[in-house]
Design a protein around this motif. Sequence first.
Motif, short mmCIF file in Angstrom:
data_model
loop_
_atom_site.label_atom_id
_atom_site.label_comp_id
_atom_site.label_asym_id
_atom_site.label_seq_id
_atom_site.Cartn_x
_atom_site.Cartn_y
_atom_site.Cartn_z
N THR A 206 20.44 -9.71 -33.82
CA THR A 206 19.08 -9.85 -33.29
C THR A 206 18.96 -11.01 -32.31
OG1 THR A 206 18.44 -11.26 -35.16
CG2 THR A 206 18.08 -8.90 -35.40
N LYS A 209 21.52 -11.64 -26.73
CA LYS A 209 20.84 -10.96 -25.62
C LYS A 209 21.86 -10.11 -24.85
CE LYS A 209 16.70 -12.70 -26.12
NZ LYS A 209 16.14 -13.64 -25.15
N PHE A 213 17.80 -7.84 -23.04
CA PHE A 213 17.14 -7.41 -24.27
C PHE A 213 17.81 -8.06 -25.47
CE2 PHE A 213 16.59 -3.84 -21.34
CZ PHE A 213 15.24 -3.54 -21.48
N HIS A 216 19.59 -5.79 -30.72
CA HIS A 216 19.15 -4.69 -31.58
C HIS A 216 18.11 -3.81 -30.88
CE1 HIS A 216 16.13 -7.75 -32.24
NE2 HIS A 216 15.41 -6.98 -33.02
N TYR A 217 17.32 -4.40 -29.97
CA TYR A 217 16.40 -3.58 -29.17
C TYR A 217 17.19 -2.67 -28.24
CZ TYR A 217 12.26 -6.32 -30.50
OH TYR A 217 11.23 -6.91 -31.18
N THR A 220 19.00 0.23 -30.25
CA THR A 220 18.17 1.31 -30.78
C THR A 220 17.40 2.06 -29.68
OG1 THR A 220 16.42 -0.31 -31.22
CG2 THR A 220 17.89 0.25 -33.03
N ALA A 221 16.99 1.35 -28.63
CA ALA A 221 16.15 1.98 -27.61
C ALA A 221 16.94 2.59 -26.47
CB ALA A 221 15.16 0.96 -27.05
#
Length: 250
Positions: A206, A209, A213, A216-217, A220-221
Amino acid sequence: MEDSKSDFHISFFKPTTEYARKNRNMVIWLVCVWAVAIFGFQIALYILEKPTPEDSFLKYDATWSQVKSGEATVSEMQDFSYAALSVLGKVFIQPQHKTALDNALSWSVFQIADSSQQAMIMAEIVNFETLAANITDIRDEAYQQSKLKLIAMVSPILGLSETDVRTKILPLELVSASVNSLSDEDIVLIEEAMPLYLIHNQSVLTDTKFLGFPFHYFYTAVFLLILFVVLCLIYCVRTDKINTRLNIVD
């Protein structure tokens, strides 16, 4: 004369043809890759995560015992108010926690302010509450002026700089009815709220970077979406190869 019937039996798990068997194996393999990518990452997040407090929680934790006992210094009251405003500025906060923190913040301001400041602040809080209850447009000039006046009066007392974003919500969180004492109920709710909103589970997954981002963003995205498209492409290409190998023409 008996009617002749063709008995077609199709089973994904018990294929009867070579094509069906190859297709089943490929689907299972692709689904396994997809499942590992999704659930494996969630498991990794769970294994690696550790509770990490915000700086605001550290301020709260260092001062709370003195604050609730009424023995806090001005600096300690300011640190506690800073932490309370950090929670009040969050988007999602339960109503009972917001009420308790509003009460505590208002009480803290009056603990720090001297008697002359207390009178002026109280008058302006009452004025602001009256305006806020009656306006239909937050751009109302009198409302905005009262808001700015409260910010100018209270920010120095709490040691907040003009550029601190917390000052923007300060007038909205001060309540005239709760400046004299901090109730036992408020104390219980504050002790419940502060770790809830200011301690977060974090890990290298988490905190890292990637392409701007948090990892984890991004994973998943973006990555999982790309992976899904790639798996679909693999399925199509492999199906074409199987058809060619088995001389199957669409």
